[in-house]
Motif scaffolding. Structure first.
Motif, PDB file in Angstrom:
ATOM      1  N   TYR A   1       0.833  41.770  27.411  1.00 24.77           N
ATOM      2  CA  TYR A   1       0.071  40.684  28.236  1.00 24.77           C
ATOM      3  C   TYR A   1       0.131  40.530  29.162  1.00 24.77           C
TER       4      TYR A   1
ATOM      5  N   SER B   1       0.980  38.766  32.840  1.00 25.37           N
ATOM      6  CA  SER B   1       1.241  37.368  33.337  1.00 25.37           C
ATOM      7  C   SER B   1       0.327  36.314  34.209  1.00 25.37           C
TER       8      SER B   1
ATOM      9  N   ASP C   1      11.440  42.647  28.520  1.00 27.68           N
ATOM     10  CA  ASP C   1      10.159  41.593  27.863  1.00 27.68           C
ATOM     11  C   ASP C   1       8.871  41.351  28.428  1.00 27.68           C
TER      12      ASP C   1
ATOM     13  N   THR D   1       7.393  38.219  30.322  1.00 28.80           N
ATOM     14  CA  THR D   1       6.787  37.145  30.439  1.00 28.80           C
ATOM     15  C   THR D   1       8.202  36.164  30.581  1.00 28.80           C
TER      16      THR D   1
ATOM     17  N   HIS E   1      11.154  38.600  22.651  1.00 30.22           N
ATOM     18  CA  HIS E   1      10.320  38.770  21.336  1.00 30.22           C
ATOM     19  C   HIS E   1      11.019  39.213  20.109  1.00 30.22           C
TER      20      HIS E   1
ATOM     21  N   LYS F   1       5.062  46.095  26.826  1.00 34.10           N
ATOM     22  CA  LYS F   1       4.442  45.392  26.597  1.00 34.10           C
ATOM     23  C   LYS F   1       3.725  45.470  25.418  1.00 34.10           C
TER      24      LYS F   1
ATOM     25  N   TYR G   1       4.157  44.097  21.759  1.00 31.31           N
ATOM     26  CA  TYR G   1       5.211  43.024  21.331  1.00 31.31           C
ATOM     27  C   TYR G   1       4.444  42.183  20.036  1.00 31.31           C
TER      28      TYR G   1
ATOM     29  N   ARG H   1       5.020  38.979  18.505  1.00 33.85           N
ATOM     30  CA  ARG H   1       5.541  37.191  19.032  1.00 33.85           C
ATOM     31  C   ARG H   1       6.577  37.062  20.570  1.00 33.85           C
ATOM     32  N   SER H   2       4.893  36.455  20.781  1.00 29.31           N
ATOM     33  CA  SER H   2       5.418  36.097  22.194  1.00 29.31           C
ATOM     34  C   SER H   2       6.455  34.687  22.579  1.00 29.31           C
ATOM     35  N   TRP H   3       6.571  34.140  21.097  1.00 30.48           N
ATOM     36  CA  TRP H   3       7.254  32.574  21.009  1.00 30.48           C
ATOM     37  C   TRP H   3       8.058  32.230  19.525  1.00 30.48           C
TER      38      TRP H   3
END
Length: 468
Positions: free
Chosen positions: A20, A22, A419, A422, A426, A435, A437, A439-441
């Motif tokens: 990720y 940001s 997190d 983000t 997750h 960092k 991870y 499934r961000s959603w």
């Protein structure tokens, strides 16, 4: 019977690590010009624009404003604002079918509706329905859609939103899926007094089908109909001794079982059947079906008493995670709910149950093969996310079930520092580097994070939050 199957497009995503960067992070050069760090603006909400939000609840918006004013920890307040309404903002599809409420809830990055996930995603909003009738209607629509799904196929765990109605998306038999639906319907009734979801005939058909399915999965009477009619029958053919417990083919994490009787799922079945019996008795005046629910709950409870515990050399008498009725036991815990850790969260055992308290010490230790500890934190994972991947759901459940402020604070610190900046929770993160991870959603865990913060505020633990 014909069943529809769909490959999970997100399987590869869930199995891979995401890196990720940001969009709201500004690169800052340190004073000695030797390194660059990222600084996130915690005043910048990551919610969709108001015009792009799928569902807006006035009661939830007021609660977000109220709680944010109370929290002095900027990052915690930022994450709460991002996470608590995430299901409403991005996953809820509320409409009407044949003039009645209907709500289809995405699990997040997979555009399908899991029975378990949809019930859990809207659960934290239940206590606000008395202040917001549209919110009440939306949750009512979830319950009615779940009833339609169960009537379509009680063995399916996930459904797609077809041209006219639900279609089976994934047919993994998981006992807890049906239980989550019963829990949500019961809590909705208790919160609102609305009997309408139970009085048009669907509810009683649902319960007849639920009872039939659970009895089939006690494996007492001949071949297992799920195994005979499933492409995944190799998970269902593991032998069991029919002792009264209810078998599952898959765990709440969607992983295949090792031993078919999942102990926390059976505890969940007991409490869920008794909730259903209360509705059937008080609303429907259906003593026969209510008595059948109570009889099955009593039978499973007695079998749990006989087969679910084991004497551990370190922790004393504790609950096993899976058993088979032959005396074999799998000693572990999974992060997903229901879990051994979550049994008091679901109300399946008393908070002072000595066996649960012993089990709690076991599952949060390296004697649990799915407990991982690293530089970034510690917690429980699942076989689906792999070794050394901690699932924040375990941290959330630990905090929700704890009476120790230090334990709760430790969980919160890990949640707000893993997190990867983000602003969301997750599915899992690598124990030494958040960092990395999956499934961000994942709306369900965002809802659970919001539920935890609301609970702590209601428990008058604002100082705990602000001392982080």
């Amino acid at each position: 019977m014909t069943h529809y199957y769909s490959l999970r497009l997100a399987t590869l995503t869930a199995a891979c690590f995401l890196i990720y960067t940001s969009a709201s992070a500004t690169p800052i050069v340190t004073d000695d010009n030797t390194a660059v760090r990222d600084e996130t603006d915690y005043t910048l909400s990551l919610r969709p624009a108001v015009s792009e939000r799928l569902f807006i609840s006035k009661a939830i918006e007021k609660e977000i404003v109220r709680i944010k004013r109370m929290i002095t920890n900027e990052k915690l307040a930022w994450m709460f604002e991002n996470c608590f309404p995430n299901t409403l903002d991005t996953a809820v599809h509320f409409s009407a079918i044949d003039g009645d409420d209907d709500t289809f809830v995405y699990t997040g990055d997979i555009h399908a509706m899991w029975l378990r996930d949809s019930a859990s995603e809207v659960w934290p909003y239940l206590t606000f329905v008395s202040r917001d009738d549209e919110l009440r209607q939306m949750i009512r629509g979830v319950i009615l859609r779940q009833f339609k799904c169960i009537l379509l196929d009680p063995y399916a765990n996930a459904f797609s939103d077809g041209a006219e109605n639900s279609e089976v998306y994934e047919r993994r038999w998981e006992l807890d899926s049906l239980c989550h639906c019963l829990r949500l319907a019961y809590a909705y009734w208790k919160e609102t007094g609305d009997k309408s979801v139970f009085t048009d005939g669907r509810w009683q058909k649902v319960m007849q089908l639920v009872l039939r399915t659970l009895r089939e999965q006690q494996r007492k009477d001949g071949p297992d109909p799920y195994a005979a009619d499933s492409l995944m029958d190799h998970h269902s053919l593991r032998p069991v001794r029919p002792v009264g417990l209810i078998a599952s083919a898959f765990r709440p994490s969607d992983d295949p079982v090792t031993l078919p009787f999942i102990v926390p799922s059976n505890f969940f079945a007991v409490s869920s059947l008794r909730k259903a019996a209360e509705i059937l008795s008080k609303v429907n005046k259906d003593a026969k079906t209510a008595d059948a629910c109570k009889a099955l709950a009593n039978e499973v409870e007695e079998a749990l008493r006989r087969y679910a515990t084991v004497e551990h050399p370190v922790y004393g008498r504790i609950y096993a995670y899976e058993v088979d009725g032959f005396g074999n036991r799998l000693m572990m815990d999974d992060a997903d709910v229901p879990s051994l850790l979550a049994m008091t969260y679901l109300g399946d055992v008393p908070a002072d149950d000595p066996v649960y308290l012993n089990t709690r010490r076991f599952v949060w230790s390296e004697d649990n093969p799915y407990f991982f500890h690293g530089n970034s934190g510690e917690g429980i994972g699942s076989s689906r996310t792999g070794n050394d991947m901690i699932r924040p759901m375990s941290l959330l459940v630990r905090a929700l079930t704890s009476t120790d402020d230090n334990e709760i604070a430790a969980c919160l610190r890990m949640l707000i520092t893993t997190d990867a900046e983000t602003g969301f929770i997750h599915e899992s993160f690598y124990k030494n580097d958040p960092k990395r991870y999956t499934r961000s959603w994942f709306a369900r865990q965002n809802s659970l994070f919001g539920e935890l913060i609301v609970k702590l505020i209601r428990d008058k633990k604002i100082e705990l939050l602000n001392d982080l």
